[in-house]
Design a protein around this motif. Structure first.
Motif, PDB file in Angstrom:
ATOM      1  N   SER A  18       0.826  -1.207   0.000  1.00 55.18           N
ATOM      2  CA  SER A  18       0.000   0.000   0.000  1.00 55.18           C
ATOM      3  C   SER A  18       0.863   1.263   0.000  1.00 55.18           C
ATOM      4  O   SER A  18       0.580   2.214  -0.728  1.00 55.18           O
ATOM      5  N   VAL A  95      -9.105  -2.353   0.897  1.00 51.15           N
ATOM      6  CA  VAL A  95      -8.743  -1.520   2.059  1.00 51.15           C
ATOM      7  C   VAL A  95      -9.812  -1.644   3.132  1.00 51.15           C
ATOM      8  O   VAL A  95      -9.513  -1.869   4.316  1.00 51.15           O
ATOM      9  N   LEU A 147      -3.989   6.234   1.148  1.00 51.27           N
ATOM     10  CA  LEU A 147      -3.321   4.931   1.096  1.00 51.27           C
ATOM     11  C   LEU A 147      -2.144   4.878   2.066  1.00 51.27           C
ATOM     12  O   LEU A 147      -1.854   3.827   2.645  1.00 51.27           O
ATOM     13  N   TYR A 150      -3.575   4.181   5.410  1.00 48.93           N
ATOM     14  CA  TYR A 150      -3.894   2.752   5.455  1.00 48.93           C
ATOM     15  C   TYR A 150      -2.635   1.922   5.697  1.00 48.93           C
ATOM     16  O   TYR A 150      -2.643   0.978   6.501  1.00 48.93           O
ATOM     17  N   ALA A 151      -1.549   2.283   5.028  1.00 46.55           N
ATOM     18  CA  ALA A 151      -0.284   1.562   5.213  1.00 46.55           C
ATOM     19  C   ALA A 151       0.183   1.664   6.664  1.00 46.55           C
ATOM     20  O   ALA A 151       0.636   0.672   7.251  1.00 46.55           O
TER      21      ALA A 151
END
Length: 165
Positions: A18, A95, A147, A150-151
């Motif tokens: 990600s 996700v 993103l 999210y990572a």
């Protein structure tokens, strides 16, 4: 890291994939690097086993769409942007599911998929208009930042899972 801790390894692989996708930030061109990062994420999904079957299905279809986009796509001019939008929405679906698997279903992190859907929707709509190319690019950058968030969450899940076992 304990090699038997498959969930921790899965979170690490998906988190790295990600972060890599976010750093590429190529809204129009699906490159081999992006396909490689999707494959890396798929390996992570496989490590999670049965609980990640929906994520694995979305990731597999996303990989197929990216491979089609990497090849020479002969067809109507609207087909490539449509396939690209579909691949990005599949990424968004993975996700959403991965955050549930990792246990981020409450608090501000639970709202992350909804917040990420807004710039993705703006990108998908603006992407079809040459006049709105700047808006599409800006929306894609914001989605890439999401993103990265999210990572970070998946790397936190990796650390938590690694420490538990």
């Amino acid at each position: 890291m304990d090699k038997r801790n498959r969930p921790a390894l899965a979170y690490l692989l998906v988190g790295v994939a990600s972060a890599g996708r976010a750093m590429l930030a190529m809204p129009d061109a699906v490159a081999l690097q992006e396909v490689s990062l999707t494959v890396l994420a798929l390996v992570g999904y496989l490590l999670l086993g049965r609980r990640a079957l929906p994520v694995l299905a979305c990731g597999t279809v996303q990989l197929v769409l990216e491979l089609v986009l990497c090849g020479t796509l002969a067809g109507p001019a609207w087909l490539a942007p449509l396939l690209r939008a579909a691949a990005l929405w599949l990424l968004w679906a993975t996700v959403t599911q991965m955050l549930k698997i990792a246990g981020y279903t409450t608090g501000k992190n639970a709202k992350m998929p909804v917040v990420a859907a807004v710039p993705l929707a703006v990108y998908c709509v603006a992407h079809f208009s040459a006049v709105a190319a700047t808006v599409a690019s800006f929306a894609f950058i914001v989605f890439s930042i999401m993103l990265l968030w999210y990572a970070v969450l998946l790397l936190r899940a990796y650390n938590t899972t690694r420490v538990k076992k």
